[in-house]
Write a protein that holds these residues in place. Structure first.
Motif, PDB file in Angstrom:
ATOM      1  N   GLY A  69       0.811  -1.214   0.000  1.00 41.17           N
ATOM      2  CA  GLY A  69       0.000   0.000   0.000  1.00 41.17           C
ATOM      3  C   GLY A  69       0.840   1.258   0.000  1.00 41.17           C
ATOM      4  O   GLY A  69       0.377   2.321  -0.420  1.00 41.17           O
ATOM      5  N   PHE A  70       2.085   1.160   0.486  1.00 43.18           N
ATOM      6  CA  PHE A  70       3.022   2.287   0.401  1.00 43.18           C
ATOM      7  C   PHE A  70       3.656   2.351  -0.987  1.00 43.18           C
ATOM      8  O   PHE A  70       3.799   3.416  -1.581  1.00 43.18           O
ATOM      9  CB  PHE A  70       4.115   2.146   1.462  1.00 43.18           C
ATOM     10  CG  PHE A  70       5.201   3.185   1.370  1.00 43.18           C
ATOM     11  CD1 PHE A  70       4.976   4.484   1.775  1.00 43.18           C
ATOM     12  CD2 PHE A  70       6.441   2.865   0.835  1.00 43.18           C
ATOM     13  CE1 PHE A  70       5.970   5.456   1.679  1.00 43.18           C
ATOM     14  CE2 PHE A  70       7.443   3.820   0.729  1.00 43.18           C
ATOM     15  CZ  PHE A  70       7.203   5.119   1.156  1.00 43.18           C
ATOM     16  N   VAL A  71       3.996   1.179  -1.508  1.00 46.33           N
ATOM     17  CA  VAL A  71       4.674   1.131  -2.805  1.00 46.33           C
ATOM     18  C   VAL A  71       3.731   1.519  -3.939  1.00 46.33           C
ATOM     19  O   VAL A  71       4.132   2.240  -4.871  1.00 46.33           O
ATOM     20  CB  VAL A  71       5.247  -0.282  -3.042  1.00 46.33           C
ATOM     21  CG1 VAL A  71       5.797  -0.409  -4.470  1.00 46.33           C
ATOM     22  CG2 VAL A  71       6.336  -0.586  -2.030  1.00 46.33           C
ATOM     23  N   ALA A  72       2.466   1.064  -3.890  1.00 45.96           N
ATOM     24  CA  ALA A  72       1.540   1.224  -5.006  1.00 45.96           C
ATOM     25  C   ALA A  72       1.375   2.677  -5.475  1.00 45.96           C
ATOM     26  O   ALA A  72       1.621   2.982  -6.650  1.00 45.96           O
ATOM     27  CB  ALA A  72       0.190   0.605  -4.673  1.00 45.96           C
ATOM     28  N   PRO A  73       0.971   3.609  -4.595  1.00 48.39           N
ATOM     29  CA  PRO A  73       0.771   4.978  -5.081  1.00 48.39           C
ATOM     30  C   PRO A  73       2.077   5.639  -5.517  1.00 48.39           C
ATOM     31  O   PRO A  73       2.089   6.430  -6.473  1.00 48.39           O
ATOM     32  CB  PRO A  73       0.141   5.708  -3.892  1.00 48.39           C
ATOM     33  CG  PRO A  73       0.525   4.905  -2.699  1.00 48.39           C
ATOM     34  CD  PRO A  73       0.607   3.487  -3.166  1.00 48.39           C
ATOM     35  N   ASN A  74       3.174   5.315  -4.828  1.00 45.77           N
ATOM     36  CA  ASN A  74       4.447   5.926  -5.194  1.00 45.77           C
ATOM     37  C   ASN A  74       5.001   5.344  -6.488  1.00 45.77           C
ATOM     38  O   ASN A  74       5.563   6.070  -7.323  1.00 45.77           O
ATOM     39  CB  ASN A  74       5.448   5.748  -4.046  1.00 45.77           C
ATOM     40  CG  ASN A  74       5.091   6.597  -2.843  1.00 45.77           C
ATOM     41  OD1 ASN A  74       5.263   7.805  -2.842  1.00 45.77           O
ATOM     42  ND2 ASN A  74       4.544   5.965  -1.812  1.00 45.77           N
ATOM     43  N   LEU A  75       4.842   4.020  -6.686  1.00 46.51           N
ATOM     44  CA  LEU A  75       5.264   3.403  -7.941  1.00 46.51           C
ATOM     45  C   LEU A  75       4.479   3.969  -9.108  1.00 46.51           C
ATOM     46  O   LEU A  75       5.042   4.300 -10.162  1.00 46.51           O
ATOM     47  CB  LEU A  75       5.069   1.884  -7.860  1.00 46.51           C
ATOM     48  CG  LEU A  75       5.357   1.085  -9.137  1.00 46.51           C
ATOM     49  CD1 LEU A  75       6.811   1.245  -9.565  1.00 46.51           C
ATOM     50  CD2 LEU A  75       5.009  -0.395  -8.933  1.00 46.51           C
ATOM     51  N   ARG A  76       3.184   4.091  -8.911  1.00 47.40           N
ATOM     52  CA  ARG A  76       2.341   4.649  -9.967  1.00 47.40           C
ATOM     53  C   ARG A  76       2.766   6.082 -10.290  1.00 47.40           C
ATOM     54  O   ARG A  76       2.865   6.454 -11.471  1.00 47.40           O
ATOM     55  CB  ARG A  76       0.879   4.619  -9.512  1.00 47.40           C
ATOM     56  CG  ARG A  76      -0.089   5.273 -10.487  1.00 47.40           C
ATOM     57  CD  ARG A  76      -1.524   5.045 -10.085  1.00 47.40           C
ATOM     58  NE  ARG A  76      -2.428   5.809 -10.921  1.00 47.40           N
ATOM     59  CZ  ARG A  76      -3.708   5.545 -11.074  1.00 47.40           C
ATOM     60  NH1 ARG A  76      -4.224   4.500 -10.468  1.00 47.40           N
ATOM     61  NH2 ARG A  76      -4.465   6.295 -11.831  1.00 47.40           N
ATOM     62  N   ASN A  77       3.035   6.867  -9.263  1.00 44.65           N
ATOM     63  CA  ASN A  77       3.438   8.258  -9.465  1.00 44.65           C
ATOM     64  C   ASN A  77       4.797   8.346 -10.165  1.00 44.65           C
ATOM     65  O   ASN A  77       5.005   9.168 -11.060  1.00 44.65           O
ATOM     66  CB  ASN A  77       3.496   8.967  -8.106  1.00 44.65           C
ATOM     67  CG  ASN A  77       3.451  10.474  -8.234  1.00 44.65           C
ATOM     68  OD1 ASN A  77       2.597  11.007  -8.928  1.00 44.65           O
ATOM     69  ND2 ASN A  77       4.361  11.161  -7.570  1.00 44.65           N
TER      70      ASN A  77
END
Length: 448
Positions: A398-406
């Motif tokens: 859940g930490f990686v997902a939004p940052n990876l997408r960004n």
């Protein structure tokens, strides 16, 4: 008082009318409260998606600061997950789950007072700290109340909280934003945080009245029903002790625990890659501002997710079925994310909603199946530590997902499909790993 003897073999126990009666009573008494608890939990960790636009306009929180803060929740969550679960094992589920809900509700309500990126990120971290232990605590709690045969079904009922949360919460969040904006004295996102945080506090108080720490303390069960549950759970614990890790250290070093941590991490990448951005995706697909209409449309995938989660949970009664469901559902999750990215980049709103619905249905249904594996070989403090580890590190997705997408969108200098496609790769890794579980042999599986 009846003196009907309780069967002694595992298969006889599982077919015993007394045990079935005990399971039915326990489900009716405990599951509604647990579902309500997770409804408000999931709502309070994901309603930030409805506040993104308002936070940017009113408090100057950029897309990158939002992505970091949205994911930073899981850092605090991961750090305190195992200690929280060990404390739950020590003090009991009723007191500890109530404490979790009340404190996270207070922190959630405090988001109404966010002043800028720093306070936003700090509160996201504190929200993770206060909520740490809820989900693995409930998984541990259910593994102490329900035998392996019906555990996936109970997990599935608990997982229904996610779609219910979004079905109810998405329109509620959108409506509260509209109401708050119309009031003029406060912003809509402030009203949303205050009201939904208050719901968590009320849910925590209710836990003190509706949850029971163990079957032995359950006044709603007869003596025979308590004995039937105690006997089947003791039998399963004995099998786990023979083959599974014993103690906290052994659980944290166990290869299978880390194996399922990776699977769960891949799952959470997909879950939060969709959840944090679902309102924005629907808004972009339909050309409508985030509000009640977007909230209603965002509820569609979760509505169908209820049926997928329930029926898969009911059907996954054997190890072979659980493995097959897991592989197919992880593949469906990845393919659906790719489809949603395609629909979004080509302005196809109907197709986009369909693919988002398939994504939500598949990742919701596969969650209970995934949890059936570690709870089949972990018991006692090893279960508290192992389940806590899987959930804490897995939820870093859940930490990686939004940052990876960004980050990926930044590489392509657009807010197009690239970020969503990147998130869709990980479920295929989980599908391969789920398929390879045929190599795992658990004696507890013989009780299914």
């Amino acid at each position: 008082m009846s003196t009907t003897p309780i069967p002694k073999t595992s298969r006889e126990l599982l077919q015993s009318p007394v045990l079935k009666s005990a399971i039915s009573k326990a489900a009716k008494r405990l599951m509604p409260m647990l579902v309500i608890l997770y409804v408000v939990s999931f709502l309070d960790r994901t309603n930030v998606g409805f506040a993104e636009a308002g936070l940017e306009v009113d408090r100057g929180i950029s897309a990158s600061a939002y992505a970091f803060g949205a994911g930073f929740f899981f850092v605090g969550y991961a750090i305190f997950e195992i200690p929280s679960n060990l404390l739950l094992q020590k003090v009991g589920a009723k007191i500890w789950l109530a404490r979790i809900a009340i404190t996270w509700g207070i922190v959630s309500a405090c988001f109404a007072f966010v002043q800028g990126p720093t306070s936003f990120i700090l509160l996201r971290f504190l929200l993770g700290v206060t909520e740490a232990g809820l989900f693995p605590g409930v998984i541990l709690f259910l593994s102490q109340w329900f035998p392996n045969k019906v555990r996936v079904q109970m997990f599935a009922i608990f997982y229904l909280a996610q779609p219910f949360s979004q079905m109810i919460g998405s329109p509620l969040s959108g409506w509260l934003i509209n109401v708050g904006n119309d009031l003029g004295s406060i912003r809509g996102w402030q009203l949303m945080f205050a009201v939904e945080g208050g719901l968590a506090i009320l849910a925590g108080i209710a836990c003190l009245f509706f949850l029971i720490d163990s079957p032995a303390k359950a006044k709603f069960l007869s003596v025979e029903e308590k004995a039937a549950l105690a006997e089947i759970m003791a039998l399963e614990d004995t099998v786990k002790d023979e083959t599974g890790p014993r103690g906290v250290g052994a659980a944290l070093r166990n290869g299978k625990v880390w194996y399922f941590t990776v699977i769960y991490f891949c799952l959470q990448i997909a879950v939060y890659g969709v959840t944090f951005y679902l309102p924005q995706q629907v808004s972009a697909l339909t050309g409508t501002k985030v509000g009640l209409q977007v909230g209603l449309l965002s509820a569609i995938p979760w509505f169908f997710g209820i049926f997928a989660c329930y029926f898969v949970g009911k059907a996954a009664t054997t190890v072979e079925r659980r493995r097959k469901f897991g592989v197919v559902l992880f593949i469906t999750t990845g393919l659906s994310l790719f489809g949603a990215a395609y629909a979004g980049s080509n302005s196809l709103p109907t197709l986009g909603i369909i693919f988002l619905t398939l994504t939500v249905c598949s990742f919701l249904a596969v969650g209970p199946v995934t949890w059936s594996y570690p709870t089949a070989f972990l018991s006692g403090t090893a279960a508290a530590a192992g389940i806590g580890l899987i959930n804490s590190l897995g939820n870093l997705g859940g930490f990686v997902a939004p940052n990876l997408r960004n980050i990926v969108n930044g590489w392509f200098d657009s807010d197009g499909p690239a970020g969503v496609v990147a998130l869709g790769i990980l479920p295929f890794v989980a599908a391969v790993m789920m398929f390879m579980t045929y190599r795992f042999k658990n004696k507890a599986d013989e009780l299914l």
